[in-house]
Design an enzyme around this catalytic site. Sequence first.
Site, PDB file in Angstrom:
ATOM      1  CD  GLU A  32      -3.018  -1.108   2.151  1.00 41.09           C
ATOM      2  OE1 GLU A  32      -3.208  -0.061   2.772  1.00 41.09           O
ATOM      3  OE2 GLU A  32      -3.698  -2.129   2.314  1.00 41.09           O
ATOM      4  CE  LYS A  83     -10.552  -3.687   4.132  1.00 44.47           C
ATOM      5  NZ  LYS A  83      -9.908  -4.865   4.778  1.00 44.47           N
TER       6      LYS A  83
HETATM    7  C1  2PG Z   1      -6.978  -4.171   5.706  1.00 42.47           C
HETATM    8  C2  2PG Z   1      -6.757  -4.009   4.228  1.00 42.47           C
HETATM    9  C3  2PG Z   1      -6.259  -2.643   3.878  1.00 42.47           C
HETATM   10  P1  2PG Z   1      -6.427  -6.085   2.703  1.00 42.47           P
HETATM   11  O1  2PG Z   1      -6.607  -5.176   6.311  1.00 42.47           O
HETATM   12  O2  2PG Z   1      -7.588  -3.296   6.312  1.00 42.47           O
HETATM   13  O3  2PG Z   1      -5.147  -2.270   4.658  1.00 42.47           O
HETATM   14  O4  2PG Z   1      -5.872  -4.990   3.733  1.00 42.47           O
HETATM   15  O5  2PG Z   1      -7.040  -5.382   1.578  1.00 42.47           O
HETATM   16  O6  2PG Z   1      -5.215  -6.885   2.304  1.00 42.47           O
HETATM   17  O7  2PG Z   1      -7.418  -6.914   3.470  1.00 42.47           O
HETATM   18 MG    MG Z   2      -7.650  -4.470   8.228  1.00 38.21          MG
END
Ligand code: 2PG
Ligand code: MG
Length: 432
Positions: A205, A337
Site C-alpha cells: 500500500e 469495504k
Molecule cells: C486491511 C486491508 C487494507 P487487505 O486489512 O484493512 O489495509 O488490507 O485489503 O489486504 O485486506
Molecule cells: Mg484491516
Amino acid sequence: MSSRIAAVTGRQLWDSRGRPTVEAEVTLESGAVGRAIAPAGASRGAHEAIDLRDGGSAYGGFGVNRAVAGIGAEIAGALIGADARDQAAVDRILCDLDGTANKARLGANAVVAVSMAVLHAAAADAGAPLWRYLADGRKVRIPLPEIQIFGGGAHAGRRTDVQDFMVMCPNAGSFRRALEITDDVYRAAGRLMEEKGPLSGVADEGGWWPNFSSNEDALDTLTKAIEASGHRAGEDVFISLDIAANEFGDASGYALALDDRRLSGAEMAARIIDWAGRYPILSIEDPAGQDDWTTMAAITARIGDRVQIIGDDVLVTNAGRVARAAEAAVCNAALIKVNQVGTVTEARAALDAALDRGWGAIVSARSGESEDVTIAHLATGWNAGQLKVGSFTRSERMAKWNEMLRIEEAIGSHAEWAGFTAFADPIGRVAA
Ligand code: 2PG
Ligand code: MG
C-alpha cells in the site's frame, strides 16, 4: 431519456499488484455511462465474499476470465431494463442471481464492479458528482484520512506482525492540511529509515518497508518520525494501527514472529492496552482474530473510551455481524469495504448499522487497488467520517487522496471537517 440499464459489459484490467482484476461498464438508455474496478484484499477474513478466479497456471491462477464472462452474459441478461436509480433493486437482482451466501458463484469481483458501475451510471444520469448524488441534499463532512507510514504483515513479507502503522490528524481542520502534515511525517520517517540501514522499497500500500527489530521498534520509529516532522505527537498527529491479528492468531494464541513471542488472548489484550498507554495511539483495528471476540471485547472494555477499536476481518462489512458485535461490545467502529460484502447496498447497510449505534465508520480501500476513486465519494457522500486508503505514495493511493482534494474544493466554504466527530461518542467527546 431513461435511467434504465441498456448494456452491461466487463473487461479484464490489472491492479496495483500487477494482478488481473475486473472492470464493469454500465450504459443507461439515456446514454449515461458508469465504470468501476474491483479491488482485492490480501489479508482477508474468512467470512468475506469470495472473488471468482480462473485458477490454473495462467497469471498464477488469478485470471478473471470467468468473472468477466459472467458480467457480459448472465449479469447483463438480468440487469438490462432495471432502473439504475434504484440501487437496492439492482443489488437484490445481483444477490438473487448469484444465489450463494458469499457471491462465490458469479464472484464478488464481478458483482462489486457491476454494483459500483451502476451507482456511477446513476450519478452521471443525475448530472451530479457521485458524492453529491449520494448525499442527496444532506450535509456531509469531509472524512478524516487514516494514512499508512509503514507497511507490514501480509503486505510486506511479514517483516512486522502488525500490518499497518498509520497516522491520523483530527485537528488538521481540512483534508488539504491533513495531507500536508502527513507528507511531513512520511518524509521524516524516510529520513529515519535511511539512518537505520537499507530500505527494501515500499509495501503493497505504499508505506516504507523497513527492517525493524521488533513491533515496538516500529512504534518507536513512527513516534520519532512524528516528532522529527515538526508536529506534535498526540496533538497534531496520532498513531493508528491495523494489527490484522487474524493473520497470526486466534483465540488459542497469537504468534508475534518478530518479537519471538507466543501470547494467549489475555496476553495479547494486555500488550495492546500497554501500547495504547505508552504511544500516542488513537485507533486500533483488528487487535484480535476474526472470531476471538472475547479478546477484542476485553480490549474495548479497557480502552474503548479513548481509543477507536475497529472491526475489519471481525465484521467483514456485514450488517448482521455489526449488530452481533455491538451486542457483545466487541468494538466501537466498523471498517467498510464494499467488496467484502459484494454490493453497494449491503455495504451501506453495514455502515448504517455502525453509525446507528453511535460507532465510528471508516470507508476503506484494499491492498490490491487501481485508479478507481469510488471510495472517496462513498466516504463523503455517505458521511462516514473516515477514509482509509493506504500510504502517501503510489498512484492507486494518491488518486483517492487527490480526488478528496477535488471534493473538498467543490464543497468549498461549506466543507465541514469531520475531525473528532468521526469517532464513537466517548472518544469524540473526550478529545473535542
Ligand atoms: C486491511 C486491508 C487494507 P487487505 O486489512 O484493512 O489495509 O488490507 O485489503 O489486504 O485486506
Ligand atoms: Mg484491516
